[in-house]
Design an enzyme around this catalytic site. Structure first.
Site, PDB file in Angstrom:
ATOM      1  CD  GLU A 158     -12.252 127.832  24.886  1.00 23.97           C
ATOM      2  OE1 GLU A 158     -11.069 127.776  24.484  1.00 23.97           O
ATOM      3  OE2 GLU A 158     -12.943 128.875  24.812  1.00 23.97           O
ATOM      4  CG  HIS A 191     -13.274 130.417  19.699  1.00 26.51           C
ATOM      5  ND1 HIS A 191     -13.106 129.057  19.784  1.00 26.51           N
ATOM      6  CD2 HIS A 191     -12.750 130.934  20.834  1.00 26.51           C
ATOM      7  CE1 HIS A 191     -12.487 128.758  20.919  1.00 26.51           C
ATOM      8  NE2 HIS A 191     -12.275 129.878  21.574  1.00 26.51           N
TER       9      HIS A 191
END
Length: 300
Positions: A158, A191
């Protein structure tokens, strides 16, 4: 004696901060959007009947995000300003450099630990901190794919995609401070896919949306912090280590806090407040780009 020769020597040893070459806003934003879609999409290319925590699902996703990490730097190389690519070494654009490395490893980590001063004190009172001195804990952790996902692969992939590959593009279209507030939006939206995962597990729609919204807010706020660290230090290792640490600490356990004795609870609450106040005060001080020899992304 301070003379003209000394002035020339100092000028050659300290790199001058040059203005960042610019690329169109549509180019940088579109690239970041595509990268976010590719990253999230890579998690679902595999057809599986198992949950996200099943070892086979995790291992497949390891393979997917690893491919995305190999592919993402091409966006930076292909769409960055030619002037910037000629002027700077490509690894430096992604946050890989030696100057200021040890500072980027130590200082942001300690700063973030200060933010968790209260939870760390609570852990010490409940004796859960003893597990860190237990070899079985570490051997069990490194053999667990769930632990490796939460503390290694997720933070690494990420931060590399959303910071090392997105920030260099956004910084070529916006000021550093504006960039810090833009890229986390991609990170937070990325997310939101957890809503679909919860629905597949039978969670009610309203509950899944509420949890998803809370997670969006939390991840976006963390994204602000992580992007700020990258822009200020010029190192990818800083947000990576901080991300791993925050994943480990998680959200403060209020229930555990209220189970403490009264005076320890008062001390813990005080440390929560002191830790947060000290973090706010020290954040711009200990992330001064000059500490990390960062003249690329945040000129001072």
């Amino acid at each position: 004696m301070y003379n003209e020769t000394t002035m020339r020597t100092e000028t050659t040893t300290v790199p001058a901060a040059l203005p960042m070459p610019q690329i169109p806003v549509t180019t940088s934003v579109t690239c970041c959007f595509i990268l976010a879609v590719i990253y999230v999409g890579s998690l679902y290319v595999w057809s599986t009947k198992h949950s996200r925590d099943h070892p086979s699902t995790i291992k497949r996703r390891f393979a997917s995000v690893s491919f995305v990490m190999l592919f993402a730097p091409f966006f930076v190389y292909c769409f960055s300003s030619p002037e910037l690519l000629e002027r700077e070494h490509f690894p430096k654009l992604l946050g890989f450099r030696w100057l200021g490395l040890w500072q980027a490893i130590v200082i942001p980590y300690l700063l973030t630990a200060l933010l968790f001063l209260g939870p760390i004190f609570v852990n010490m009172q409940t004796e859960s901190i003893r597990i860190y001195f237990d070899w079985n804990y570490w051997s069990g952790s490194f053999s667990s794919v769930v632990w490796l996902r939460n503390h290694v692969m997720a933070p690494l992939s990420e931060e590399f995609v959303f910071r090392a590959c997105m920030m260099p593009l956004i910084l070529q279209s916006f000021t550093p401070l504006t960039s810090v507030f833009i890229t986390p939006l991609f990170f937070g939206v990325a997310h939101m896919h957890h809503i679909a995962e919860r629905l597949s597990l039978g969670v009610e729609l309203s509950t899944a949306v509420l949890i998803g919204f809370f997670q969006f807010v939390y991840t976006t706020l963390f994204g602000f912090y992580s992007a700020y660290l990258f822009a200020r230090t010029g190192h990818i290792v800083a947000p990576f280590l901080v991300h791993a640490f925050c994943n480990h600490m998680g959200l403060p356990d209020v229930q555990e806090l209220w189970q403490l004795q009264f005076w320890r609870r008062i001390v813990a609450i005080g440390l929560y407040i002191i830790g947060f106040a000290a973090w706010v005060f020290l954040l711009p001080v200990v992330t001064d780009p000059r500490i990390y020899a960062n003249t690329l992304y945040w000129n001072v």
